[in-house]
Design an enzyme around this catalytic site. Sequence first.
Site, short mmCIF file in Angstrom:
data_model
loop_
_atom_site.label_atom_id
_atom_site.label_comp_id
_atom_site.label_asym_id
_atom_site.label_seq_id
_atom_site.Cartn_x
_atom_site.Cartn_y
_atom_site.Cartn_z
N GLU A 102 0.84 -1.20 0.00
CA GLU A 102 0.00 0.00 0.00
C GLU A 102 0.87 1.24 0.00
O GLU A 102 1.92 1.27 0.64
CB GLU A 102 -0.88 -0.04 1.26
N ASP A 104 0.26 5.37 0.61
CA ASP A 104 -0.82 6.22 1.13
C ASP A 104 -0.55 7.71 1.12
O ASP A 104 0.51 8.15 1.55
CB ASP A 104 -1.05 5.92 2.63
N GLU A 106 -2.84 10.49 3.14
CA GLU A 106 -4.01 10.69 3.98
C GLU A 106 -3.99 12.11 4.51
O GLU A 106 -2.94 12.59 4.94
CB GLU A 106 -4.01 9.71 5.16
N ARG A 130 5.94 3.27 8.10
CA ARG A 130 6.92 4.12 7.39
C ARG A 130 6.35 5.52 7.15
O ARG A 130 6.33 6.02 6.05
CB ARG A 130 7.30 3.48 6.06
#
Length: 280
Positions: A102, A104, A106, A130
């Site tokens: 994944e 990301d 956000e 991470r």
Amino acid sequence: MAASGFSSQFLLSLILCSLVSASADFFQDVVPTWGGPHVQILNGGRLLTLTMDQKNGGAGFSSKVDFLFGRFDMQMKLIPGNSAGTVTTFYLTSGDEPNHDEIDFEFLGNTSGSPYTVHTNVFINGQGGREEEFKLWFDPSANFHSYSIVWGPQAIMFFVDNIPIRVYGNQQGTPYPHTRRMKVLASLWNGEGWATRGGKVKLDWAKAPFITYYRNYLATDAWQIQRLDPKGRILLKWAQKNYRTYYYCHDFERFSHYGGRPQECRRPRARKGKAIGKQH
Ligand SMILES: *[C@@H]1O[C@H](CO)[C@@H](O)[C@H](O)[C@H]1NC(C)=O
């Protein structure tokens, strides 16, 4: 800081104008994944809104196709005013399986007048942790801004308005997502238990419905031609120096509790290895 550690093998020339100019069609490119009528596609497919209210919660959508590497651009306009507790996302994921990959973006809402936090993370084989977090140099709720993920075999890069803010390199012996295909996802959800000042500030439902706007979604194979040139490296350092608020590789307290620094943070980096050591 991480930037300067990467060798010139791939950080070479950022081409700002390589975007395809055609605007994407959400009817063609995506499907709602949850939230039913809280996903609205408008303007003949050029605009998509996600809505969240107390009764029915948030919503999300996904690309119809999956990718192995690519450049993914989205323009977004976030919730204005008191957006505390809301989380707006734009990310890539290989699925829900425990060993998924994944990448990301956000956006953690905040109280009126306080800055959003841009939270980035990379999961490999189900393992995240991470995080790099940033403030923005503009109000992301006032206008559309573009957010991009470039995912190639050599590096993952995160861009805000074409300014690189983060690079995660594929270095010898460190984890890297390069086998699982990923879809592009986006969502608006209730993260009040975590998002704003560590969960201290809850959603104010009196301000609902909360609405996030998406447009100009583009998925291309531009990762092949996009590399950071010296100017790109300067911009990356500028963003990290002035706007980065959290960098997991520097979270020594955390690693002292969880079995040491992750592999990719331990990698010796000529010159900069010293600077990192100094912070101890
Ligand atoms: C919200 O604003 C406060 C105060 O400026 C800041 O400390 C915090 O990082 C901001 N973001 C979030 C998601 O809490």
